[in-house]
Design a protein around this motif. Structure first.
Motif, PDB file in Angstrom:
ATOM      1  N   ALA A 186       0.809  -1.049  -0.083  1.00 20.05           N
ATOM      2  CA  ALA A 186       0.062   0.037  -0.146  1.00 20.05           C
ATOM      3  C   ALA A 186       0.846   1.304   0.032  1.00 20.05           C
ATOM      4  CB  ALA A 186      -0.732  -0.162   1.244  1.00 20.05           C
ATOM      5  N   GLY A 187       1.969   1.208   0.533  1.00 15.28           N
ATOM      6  CA  GLY A 187       3.040   2.363   0.679  1.00 15.28           C
ATOM      7  C   GLY A 187       3.473   2.737  -0.594  1.00 15.28           C
ATOM      8  N   ALA A 188       3.748   1.575  -1.543  1.00 16.41           N
ATOM      9  CA  ALA A 188       4.404   1.841  -2.641  1.00 16.41           C
ATOM     10  C   ALA A 188       3.266   2.421  -3.650  1.00 16.41           C
ATOM     11  CB  ALA A 188       4.905   0.390  -3.061  1.00 16.41           C
ATOM     12  N   GLN A 189       1.987   1.779  -3.476  1.00 11.00           N
ATOM     13  CA  GLN A 189       0.966   2.404  -4.589  1.00 11.00           C
ATOM     14  C   GLN A 189       0.771   3.867  -4.056  1.00 11.00           C
ATOM     15  OE1 GLN A 189      -0.484   0.506  -6.949  1.00 11.00           O
ATOM     16  NE2 GLN A 189      -0.998   2.353  -7.426  1.00 11.00           N
ATOM     17  N   LEU A 190       0.705   4.336  -2.741  1.00  7.53           N
ATOM     18  CA  LEU A 190       0.520   5.789  -2.557  1.00  7.53           C
ATOM     19  C   LEU A 190       1.707   6.476  -3.159  1.00  7.53           C
ATOM     20  CD1 LEU A 190      -0.101   7.009   1.187  1.00  7.53           C
ATOM     21  CD2 LEU A 190       1.686   8.029  -0.446  1.00  7.53           C
ATOM     22  N   TRP A 191       2.932   5.903  -2.988  1.00  9.48           N
ATOM     23  CA  TRP A 191       4.083   6.618  -3.846  1.00  9.48           C
ATOM     24  C   TRP A 191       3.677   6.880  -5.235  1.00  9.48           C
ATOM     25  CZ3 TRP A 191       7.855   5.342  -7.115  1.00  9.48           C
ATOM     26  CH2 TRP A 191       8.958   6.121  -7.443  1.00  9.48           C
ATOM     27  N   ILE A 192       3.358   5.525  -5.949  1.00  8.13           N
ATOM     28  CA  ILE A 192       3.067   5.685  -7.364  1.00  8.13           C
ATOM     29  C   ILE A 192       1.952   6.519  -7.855  1.00  8.13           C
ATOM     30  CG2 ILE A 192       2.072   4.391  -9.124  1.00  8.13           C
ATOM     31  CD1 ILE A 192       3.654   1.806  -7.961  1.00  8.13           C
ATOM     32  N   ASP A 193       0.856   6.565  -7.076  1.00  8.73           N
ATOM     33  CA  ASP A 193      -0.316   7.495  -7.252  1.00  8.73           C
ATOM     34  C   ASP A 193       0.175   8.988  -7.025  1.00  8.73           C
ATOM     35  OD1 ASP A 193      -1.702   5.403  -7.929  1.00  8.73           O
ATOM     36  OD2 ASP A 193      -2.948   5.222  -6.134  1.00  8.73           O
ATOM     37  N   SER A 194       0.939   9.218  -6.119  1.00 12.78           N
ATOM     38  CA  SER A 194       1.254  10.776  -5.717  1.00 12.78           C
ATOM     39  C   SER A 194       2.194  11.242  -6.979  1.00 12.78           C
ATOM     40  CB  SER A 194       1.975  10.651  -4.563  1.00 12.78           C
ATOM     41  OG  SER A 194       3.177  10.058  -4.423  1.00 12.78           O
ATOM     42  N   ARG A 195       2.773  10.124  -7.581  1.00 13.28           N
ATOM     43  CA  ARG A 195       3.766  10.668  -8.709  1.00 13.28           C
ATOM     44  C   ARG A 195       3.137  10.902 -10.090  1.00 13.28           C
ATOM     45  NH1 ARG A 195       9.135  11.432  -7.292  1.00 13.28           N
ATOM     46  NH2 ARG A 195       9.684  10.940  -9.460  1.00 13.28           N
ATOM     47  N   SER A 196       1.768  10.080 -10.140  1.00 11.48           N
ATOM     48  CA  SER A 196       1.152   9.893 -11.417  1.00 11.48           C
ATOM     49  C   SER A 196       0.658  11.171 -11.920  1.00 11.48           C
ATOM     50  CB  SER A 196       0.313   8.871 -11.304  1.00 11.48           C
ATOM     51  OG  SER A 196      -0.583   8.651 -12.426  1.00 11.48           O
TER      52      SER A 196
END
Length: 558
Positions: A247-257
């Motif tokens: 979930a932390g990795a997905q948060l990072w991916i979405d925040s940079r998308s």
């Protein structure tokens, strides 16, 4: 989530999954589409029926197998139900010699209804196997169409351990189902939806991505399921750690998308939902365990770690499922998101946790099945993409059934689909050991006077039948063997047994029915000592009809 992010999510879904049905209406004949849908539905039903028959036939063949450790669970449940607490020997201090607290409570619940027996636990394990099949399919639907979403269970059910541990009377399949449920709830909470891809003519996408709004309640459900997993297995908190990584990795991916507006508020609510459920409950459970047992870790964990062959279980997993593992790792070479990161994170934490674990407790992939079930999802997705690449230009409605048929037809080369005759023969051979152990248990209950104890390994059925006071030579239920100075030192352990404990009966495990060929370091140390030869005399033997599991009873000479 506001209207802007919802529109962005819908545009992303449309780009990933192809044109909407209304956009395809002008290019597709309605009659052809109905035929396509009927063909897909028939193929799906037939594949489900075949997988169900293949699996249930093997469950029936292995049904008579009940592992010896299941009776450890039942012995604790019997004492708990009688009001004596979580104790191994009546009148002694509590010890966490089981590794499945929730299953002990469930068994006690069945006992309160009049069925304190292994059969209800076995049925629960088999029902969980059905749940695993659905949950794998539901997770795979976040990648692919309904038909190839059956591939994960087709891969998973190839392993003998899947059948073996489902009927064993232990919690393995229930725990695997909980882990799959955690991942599905997390994906729903992070906004991953089922994809709807065009299966018509032309080389359409075989794998899609559909994102919707975040669902904090689903993350709260995932936290609750993680807590249930922690009650069921001591490694349950590792699942929560894997959720944090994914979930932390997905948060990072979405925040940079740049493709969709980042819903920071929704992520904060989602994190609070998971943490707010899991952490307080986990802390309360840990505090209770420390207060009740005086330890944070179960005795079973201390007992079965530190094996000299540190990578034995990892090597066994690679030997059992090399193709599945390779296929699973092909997917991340293309792209990464929570759908991929959650299974890989769980596999990684299990790989670390199982370093140095005793292989005797994990044969047939028992302790890797939760991670394996999720890696099978990635393997199924990779296989679908590879088939689409090989059959590029051919409609998915033909490629996907052909792929599933090929996997089902080549089951043995892919993973060694167990034969029903082999499962039945193994269960029959194990039944011979169980009968010998049960007869030994009845003998001990009759021979031991109040205050006397026996030293014995393989304590499950023998300890359940007659409930005799037992020193567990294999340390699960005897804390002294898992603590310094006896831990890892069979020579000191043998001295402690002979000089300080002096059990009335010592039962030596032998590989041979005709001579004493000790099984295990502790028994080799015991039988070589002059004090044992002078102080204990052979009294009786309990030989199994097959295998290398025989029991020689020595009684102390006063």
């Amino acid at each position: 989530m506001g209207k802007g992010p919802q529109r962005d999510a819908h545009r992303r879904l449309t780009r990933a999954c192809g044109p909407t049905p209304s956009a395809r209406a002008g290019s597709e004949v309605p009659g052809d589409r109905r035929k396509l849908e009927r063909f897909g539905a028939v193929a799906f039903v037939l594949a489900c029926a075949w997988l169900a028959w293949r699996t249930l036939a093997r469950v029936a063949a292995a049904w008579s197998f009940t592992t010896d450790d299941a009776y450890i669970t039942l012995r604790y449940a019997r004492h708990l139900l009688a009001g004596d607490g979580l104790v191994w020997n009546l009148g002694e201090a509590p010890v966490e010699g089981y590794s499945n607290f929730a299953y002990v409570v469930i068994a006690a619940g069945f006992g309160a209804l009049g069925e304190l027996d292994a059969a209800p636990l076995k049925l629960l394990g088999c029902a969980s196997l059905v749940a695993i099949a659905y949950l794998q399919w539901a997770i795979a639907r976040r990648f692919v169409r309904p038909l190839p979403a059956l591939l994960p269970f087709a891969f998973y059910s190839l392993q003998r351990g899947v059948i073996w541990w489902s009927v064993s009377g232990l919690e393995t399949s229930v725990y695997v189902a909980l882990c799959c449920g955690v991942v599905l709830a997390c994906l729903r909470g992070l906004g991953f939806e089922r994809v709807e891809l065009d299966a018509g003519d032309g080389g359409g996408d075989s794998v899609g991505l559909a994102r919707g709004p975040l669902r904090p309640r689903a993350l709260a459900v995932a936290g609750g399921l993680c807590m249930l997993g922690s009650l069921l297995r001591p490694e349950g908190p590792l699942v929560a750690a894997a959720v944090g990584v994914g979930a932390g990795a997905q948060l990072w991916i979405d925040s940079r998308s740049d493709d969709r507006s980042f819903d920071g508020r929704g992520y904060r609510r989602a994190v609070l939902g998971f943490v707010g459920v899991f952490v307080p409950l986990m802390l309360a459970y840990a505090a209770w365990r420390h207060a009740y047992f005086g330890e944070l870790l179960p005795n079973t964990v201390r007992c079965k770690t530190g094996h000299h062959d540190r990578f034995a279980l990892l090597g066994a997993y690679w030997s059992a499922a090399p193709l599945t593992l390779v296929l699973a790792l092909l997917w991340p070479l293309r792209s990464l998101d929570a759908r991929v990161l959650l299974p890989i994170a769980l596999a990684a934490v299990y790989a670390l946790a199982l370093v140095g674990a005793d292989p005797l407790i994990g044969h047939d992939l028992r302790h890797f099945l939760a991670a394996h079930a999720l890696l099978c999802v990635l393997a199924g997705v990779s296989a679908t993409r590879l088939a689409a690449w090989v059959g590029r230009g051919i409609a998915a409605r033909w490629v996907e059934p052909a792929l599933l048929l090929a996997v089902l037809a080549s089951a043995s080369p892919l993973g060694g689909l167990p034969e029903r005759e082999d499962l039945e023969a193994r269960a029959k051979g194990y039944g011979a050991r169980t009968r010998a152990r049960a007869a030994l248990g009845r003998y001990l209950a009759h021979e031991l006077d109040p205050g006397e104890r026996a030293l014995l390994g393989d304590v499950g059925v023998a300890g359940w039948t007659g409930d005799a006071p037992i020193l567990d030579a294999f340390c699960l239920n005897t804390p002294q063997f898992a603590e310094p100075p006896l831990r890892g030192d069979p020579s000191r352990a043998a001295d402690w047994i002979l000089d300080e404990q002096r059990p009335r009966v010592i039962v030596v495990h032998s590989r041979s029915a005709k001579k004493i060929a000790p099984r295990g370091k502790i028994y080799r140390e015991l039988v070589d000592r002059e004090r044992f030869k002078a102080g204990w005399r052979e009294q009786r033997r309990f030989n199994s009809d097959s295998g290398q599991f025989h029991y020689v009873v020595f009684r102390r000479v006063d």
